[in-house]
Scaffold this motif. Structure first.
Motif, PDB file in Angstrom:
ATOM      1  N   LEU A 129       0.830  -1.209   0.000  1.00 37.15           N
ATOM      2  CA  LEU A 129       0.000   0.000   0.000  1.00 37.15           C
ATOM      3  C   LEU A 129       0.860   1.253   0.000  1.00 37.15           C
ATOM      4  CD1 LEU A 129      -2.734  -1.189   2.498  1.00 37.15           C
ATOM      5  CD2 LEU A 129      -3.220  -0.257   0.230  1.00 37.15           C
ATOM      6  N   GLN A 130       1.952   1.221   0.747  1.00 37.53           N
ATOM      7  CA  GLN A 130       2.857   2.362   0.772  1.00 37.53           C
ATOM      8  C   GLN A 130       3.528   2.556  -0.583  1.00 37.53           C
ATOM      9  OE1 GLN A 130       5.432   1.501   4.089  1.00 37.53           O
ATOM     10  NE2 GLN A 130       3.866   1.945   5.614  1.00 37.53           N
ATOM     11  N   ASP A 131       3.818   1.479  -1.269  1.00 38.41           N
ATOM     12  CA  ASP A 131       4.411   1.585  -2.602  1.00 38.41           C
ATOM     13  C   ASP A 131       3.453   2.212  -3.610  1.00 38.41           C
ATOM     14  OD1 ASP A 131       6.959   0.638  -2.057  1.00 38.41           O
ATOM     15  OD2 ASP A 131       6.444  -1.460  -2.452  1.00 38.41           O
ATOM     16  N   LEU A 132       2.159   2.131  -3.331  1.00 39.52           N
ATOM     17  CA  LEU A 132       1.170   2.801  -4.180  1.00 39.52           C
ATOM     18  C   LEU A 132       1.098   4.293  -3.870  1.00 39.52           C
ATOM     19  CD1 LEU A 132      -1.791   0.230  -4.039  1.00 39.52           C
ATOM     20  CD2 LEU A 132      -0.175   0.567  -5.916  1.00 39.52           C
ATOM     21  N   GLY A 133       1.440   4.648  -2.626  1.00 38.26           N
ATOM     22  CA  GLY A 133       1.383   6.046  -2.208  1.00 38.26           C
ATOM     23  C   GLY A 133       0.372   6.330  -1.130  1.00 38.26           C
ATOM     24  N   HIS A 134      -0.327   5.311  -0.647  1.00 37.16           N
ATOM     25  CA  HIS A 134      -1.370   5.532   0.340  1.00 37.16           C
ATOM     26  C   HIS A 134      -0.793   5.918   1.702  1.00 37.16           C
ATOM     27  CE1 HIS A 134      -5.093   4.696  -1.700  1.00 37.16           C
ATOM     28  NE2 HIS A 134      -4.580   3.614  -2.256  1.00 37.16           N
ATOM     29  N   LYS A 135      -1.516   6.796   2.405  1.00 33.31           N
ATOM     30  CA  LYS A 135      -1.173   7.204   3.768  1.00 33.31           C
ATOM     31  C   LYS A 135      -2.309   6.903   4.747  1.00 33.31           C
ATOM     32  CE  LYS A 135       2.506   9.218   2.043  1.00 33.31           C
ATOM     33  NZ  LYS A 135       3.805   8.497   2.086  1.00 33.31           N
ATOM     34  N   ARG A 136      -3.495   6.655   4.222  1.00 31.00           N
ATOM     35  CA  ARG A 136      -4.698   6.450   5.051  1.00 31.00           C
ATOM     36  C   ARG A 136      -5.377   5.166   4.603  1.00 31.00           C
ATOM     37  NH1 ARG A 136      -9.298  10.637   6.417  1.00 31.00           N
ATOM     38  NH2 ARG A 136      -7.590  12.099   6.083  1.00 31.00           N
ATOM     39  N   ILE A 137      -5.647   4.272   5.552  1.00 31.20           N
ATOM     40  CA  ILE A 137      -6.326   3.030   5.200  1.00 31.20           C
ATOM     41  C   ILE A 137      -7.478   2.770   6.158  1.00 31.20           C
ATOM     42  CG2 ILE A 137      -4.264   1.994   4.178  1.00 31.20           C
ATOM     43  CD1 ILE A 137      -4.035   0.270   6.709  1.00 31.20           C
ATOM     44  N   SER A 162       3.784   0.571  12.503  1.00 32.46           N
ATOM     45  CA  SER A 162       5.231   0.401  12.689  1.00 32.46           C
ATOM     46  C   SER A 162       6.004   0.324  11.379  1.00 32.46           C
ATOM     47  CB  SER A 162       5.503  -0.871  13.505  1.00 32.46           C
ATOM     48  OG  SER A 162       5.273  -2.043  12.720  1.00 32.46           O
ATOM     49  N   VAL A 163       5.310   0.074  10.281  1.00 31.77           N
ATOM     50  CA  VAL A 163       5.992  -0.164   9.006  1.00 31.77           C
ATOM     51  C   VAL A 163       6.389   1.155   8.352  1.00 31.77           C
ATOM     52  CG1 VAL A 163       5.809  -1.181   6.704  1.00 31.77           C
ATOM     53  CG2 VAL A 163       4.783  -2.348   8.664  1.00 31.77           C
ATOM     54  N   LYS A 164       7.694   1.372   8.217  1.00 32.90           N
ATOM     55  CA  LYS A 164       8.236   2.523   7.496  1.00 32.90           C
ATOM     56  C   LYS A 164       9.022   1.968   6.313  1.00 32.90           C
ATOM     57  CE  LYS A 164       6.699   4.789  11.045  1.00 32.90           C
ATOM     58  NZ  LYS A 164       5.359   5.419  10.983  1.00 32.90           N
ATOM     59  N   HIS A 165       8.500   2.165   5.122  1.00 32.10           N
ATOM     60  CA  HIS A 165       9.041   1.523   3.927  1.00 32.10           C
ATOM     61  C   HIS A 165       9.406   2.579   2.900  1.00 32.10           C
ATOM     62  CE1 HIS A 165       9.517  -1.364   0.708  1.00 32.10           C
ATOM     63  NE2 HIS A 165       8.505  -0.853   0.030  1.00 32.10           N
ATOM     64  N   LYS A 166      10.698   2.686   2.587  1.00 29.79           N
ATOM     65  CA  LYS A 166      11.184   3.738   1.688  1.00 29.79           C
ATOM     66  C   LYS A 166      10.724   5.085   2.260  1.00 29.79           C
ATOM     67  CE  LYS A 166      11.110   0.602  -2.291  1.00 29.79           C
ATOM     68  NZ  LYS A 166      10.519   0.315  -3.610  1.00 29.79           N
ATOM     69  N   ASN A 167       9.986   5.883   1.485  1.00 30.80           N
ATOM     70  CA  ASN A 167       9.464   7.150   2.013  1.00 30.80           C
ATOM     71  C   ASN A 167       8.031   7.017   2.517  1.00 30.80           C
ATOM     72  OD1 ASN A 167      11.707   8.796   1.694  1.00 30.80           O
ATOM     73  ND2 ASN A 167      11.198   9.325  -0.424  1.00 30.80           N
ATOM     74  N   GLY A 168       7.553   5.778   2.611  1.00 33.63           N
ATOM     75  CA  GLY A 168       6.149   5.566   2.922  1.00 33.63           C
ATOM     76  C   GLY A 168       5.868   5.293   4.379  1.00 33.63           C
ATOM     77  N   SER A 169       4.655   5.640   4.801  1.00 33.66           N
ATOM     78  CA  SER A 169       4.133   5.278   6.120  1.00 33.66           C
ATOM     79  C   SER A 169       2.628   5.451   6.087  1.00 33.66           C
ATOM     80  CB  SER A 169       4.744   6.134   7.223  1.00 33.66           C
ATOM     81  OG  SER A 169       4.374   7.497   7.066  1.00 33.66           O
ATOM     82  N   TYR A 423       3.395  12.642  -2.944  1.00 36.00           N
ATOM     83  CA  TYR A 423       2.996  11.602  -3.897  1.00 36.00           C
ATOM     84  C   TYR A 423       3.690  11.791  -5.241  1.00 36.00           C
ATOM     85  CZ  TYR A 423       0.347   8.680  -7.029  1.00 36.00           C
ATOM     86  OH  TYR A 423       0.023   7.738  -7.970  1.00 36.00           O
ATOM     87  N   LEU A 424       3.704  13.016  -5.716  1.00 30.41           N
ATOM     88  CA  LEU A 424       4.317  13.291  -7.024  1.00 30.41           C
ATOM     89  C   LEU A 424       5.806  12.963  -7.019  1.00 30.41           C
ATOM     90  CD1 LEU A 424       2.601  16.703  -7.878  1.00 30.41           C
ATOM     91  CD2 LEU A 424       1.946  14.424  -8.676  1.00 30.41           C
ATOM     92  N   GLU A 425       6.490  13.240  -5.932  1.00 30.13           N
ATOM     93  CA  GLU A 425       7.928  12.973  -5.845  1.00 30.13           C
ATOM     94  C   GLU A 425       8.228  11.483  -5.738  1.00 30.13           C
ATOM     95  OE1 GLU A 425      10.534  14.970  -6.104  1.00 30.13           O
ATOM     96  OE2 GLU A 425       9.388  16.823  -6.299  1.00 30.13           O
ATOM     97  N   ASP A 426       7.388  10.744  -5.026  1.00 25.51           N
ATOM     98  CA  ASP A 426       7.731   9.364  -4.670  1.00 25.51           C
ATOM     99  C   ASP A 426       7.055   8.290  -5.511  1.00 25.51           C
ATOM    100  OD1 ASP A 426       9.327  10.346  -2.637  1.00 25.51           O
ATOM    101  OD2 ASP A 426       7.772  10.166  -1.098  1.00 25.51           O
ATOM    102  N   TYR A 427       5.875   8.574  -6.062  1.00 24.11           N
ATOM    103  CA  TYR A 427       5.087   7.486  -6.637  1.00 24.11           C
ATOM    104  C   TYR A 427       4.497   7.758  -8.018  1.00 24.11           C
ATOM    105  CZ  TYR A 427       5.205   6.494  -1.630  1.00 24.11           C
ATOM    106  OH  TYR A 427       5.620   6.299  -0.346  1.00 24.11           O
ATOM    107  N   ALA A 428       4.387   9.004  -8.412  1.00 25.60           N
ATOM    108  CA  ALA A 428       3.625   9.349  -9.617  1.00 25.60           C
ATOM    109  C   ALA A 428       4.335   8.931 -10.898  1.00 25.60           C
ATOM    110  CB  ALA A 428       3.348  10.846  -9.644  1.00 25.60           C
TER     111      ALA A 428
END
Length: 472
Positions: A129-137, A162-169, A423-428
């Protein structure tokens, strides 16, 4: 007797009051003088009673219907602007002991594979989910005290945060689980959940008990009074919803607004959000077997009238609906949508073949999140991954006070700009990023406060340089 301040479901969702309201609406639906009086009150943008809103829903005078739609658009813009919040569901387990006849998770269904994620699998789903860019689930789980006890839900929330993956959380975990006790709601509150979500499915008690023939969910009052127990436990952001198609839509509409009025009357805080799902095809569920389906035209009118009646609430449309349907509803009141959603257990990290699918319902809008983001930008919306109000303590009564004064823009607009930049910097994709950067330049200049505008520009540069998670 109808009593919105009562904690008894039979009193705050009073069957005789619903029927009386529907009779009143039907009698007055073409009463132009009354309709105009209701619209005049609605233009104050402070909301309407369930009876007043029912009259607008029933009104079929073409020019008045257009006024209703125009007012819904105006109210949506005044309260939420062009921001659209993005989220995704995360299904943890489809084990369930209930016999709900509209849901493929019902315990007698032997076709659907039963799956419960381990904590390691939840970590992988969270990373996906973080690789997609999501912050809210929004986490989802069937009701099963053996397989899905509250301890499992709490451990899963802890794992996700607890999961911090690349620039995602994941910065906000909303929870959609079965009605439970005050003690368990306190535990969820202590775990740092965002919103507690529970759909009523239907407010008609007789229909409810027939549609839930077995299992703990059969208890209408316990289910309907769940939000009271959540509020008493300290959870002040709750989300209501009905499943349109199970019962007559006019009944559900009025009762849903009565539930909202009850929360306001009893706790001073109405629903943080209202969802309006329609029943969809699933593993062993055929929507055509239910007699109360609604077409797109009625659906749009329901959304518009809810927006007018409860102007401060967030409104949610999921990927159950088609892109075209969602496009129309975005203009009439919807402020939150899901994107790139999977309604199967473990569907993000390792999607299952169709014949092994554990999905709760068929998804109509199957576009990847990046396509949804690009589509929103092209439509003139500002996609937002903001979770700052929750993390800054702007919840419940404090959030409502700011929102009802139409001042939430002061926080949400700059926060939306900064989360879209992330989002634009990390996933777009390249195309989405190009469109998004143009939108950001435009949106920054609409910030009226010079100091906030300058700070946002500064933070956008920092985000470009690799820093993350700025918020007002």
């Amino acid at each position: 007797m109808y009593n919105p301040k009562s904690n008894d479901a039979d009193e705050f969702i009073c069957h005789s009051e619903v029927l009386a309201s529907l009779e009143y609406a039907d009698k007055n639906k073409n009463n132009i003088k009354l309709v105009d009086e209701i619209l005049k009150k609605a233009r104050l943008k402070k909301g309407l009673s369930h009876r007043e809103a029912a009259v607008l829903l029933d009104c079929n005078i073409p020019e008045k219907v257009e006024e209703i739609y125009a007012l819904a658009r105006e109210i949506k813009n005044d309260y939420y602007g062009n921001r659209i919040v993005l989220f995704a569901p995360l299904y943890l387990s489809n084990y369930c002991v209930n016999g709900c006849v509209y849901c493929p998770y019902h315990y007698v269904n032997k076709n659907i594979p039963r799956i419960k994620l381990t904590q390691e699998q939840i970590r992988r789903e969270t990373e996906a989910l973080q690789d997609l860019g999501h912050k809210r689930i929004a986490i989802e789980a069937g009701e099963d005290p053996v397989n899905n006890p509250i301890e499992y839900i709490l451990e899963s929330i802890k794992t996700i945060y607890s999961v911090k993956h690349k620039n995602g959380s994941i910065r906000r975990v909303n929870v959609n689980i079965a009605a439970t006790t005050v003690e368990n709601y306190k535990k969820l509150h202590e775990a740092g959940i965002g919103t507690y979500i529970l759909f009523q499915e239907t407010y008609n008690k007789e229909s409810y008990e027939r549609l839930h023939p077995t299992g703990p969910k059969h208890n209408y009052k316990y289910h309907t009074e769940a939000m009271d127990r959540a509020m008493q436990a300290g959870i002040d952001d709750v989300s209501l919803g009905v499943l349109f198609g199970l019962e007559l839509y006019r009944y559900e509409f009025s009762a849903l607004l009565m539930h909202s009025e009850h929360l306001e009357a009893a706790y001073g805080v109405g629903p943080h959000a209202i969802s309006v799902p329609r029943i969809k095809k699933a593993d062993d569920i055929d929507p055509s077997t239910f007699d109360n389906g609604i077409d797109d035209e009625i659906f749009a009118k329901i959304v518009a009238c809810i927006r007018i009646a409860v102007p401060y609430t967030g409104m949610i449309i999921s990927t159950r609906e088609t892109a075209e349907c969602r496009k129309k509803l975005l203009t009439l009141g919807v402020s939150q949508i899901s994107g790139g959603s999977k309604t199967s257990v473990g569907g993000y990290f390792n999607p299952a073949p169709e014949d092994e699918n554990s999905a709760q319902f068929d998804v109509s809008d199957r576009r990847p999140l990046d396509d949804v983001i690009k589509w929103l930008i092209e439509l003139g919306y500002l996609p937002s991954f903001c979770t700052s109000c929750y993390r800054e303590g702007r919840t419940g009564e404090r959030f409502m006070e700011i929102c009802k004064k139409q001042q939430i823009h002061n926080f949400c607009h700059p926060n939306a700009i900064m989360t879209l930049k992330e989002y634009l910097e990390d996933y777009a994709s390249v195309g989405t990023k190009a469109l998004g950067e143009k939108l950001l330049l435009k949106e920054v200049e609409t910030i009226k406060d010079e100091s906030i505008r300058a700070k946002v520009k500064e933070n956008l540069e920092k985000i470009h340089s690799g820093e993350r998670d700025f918020k007002f």
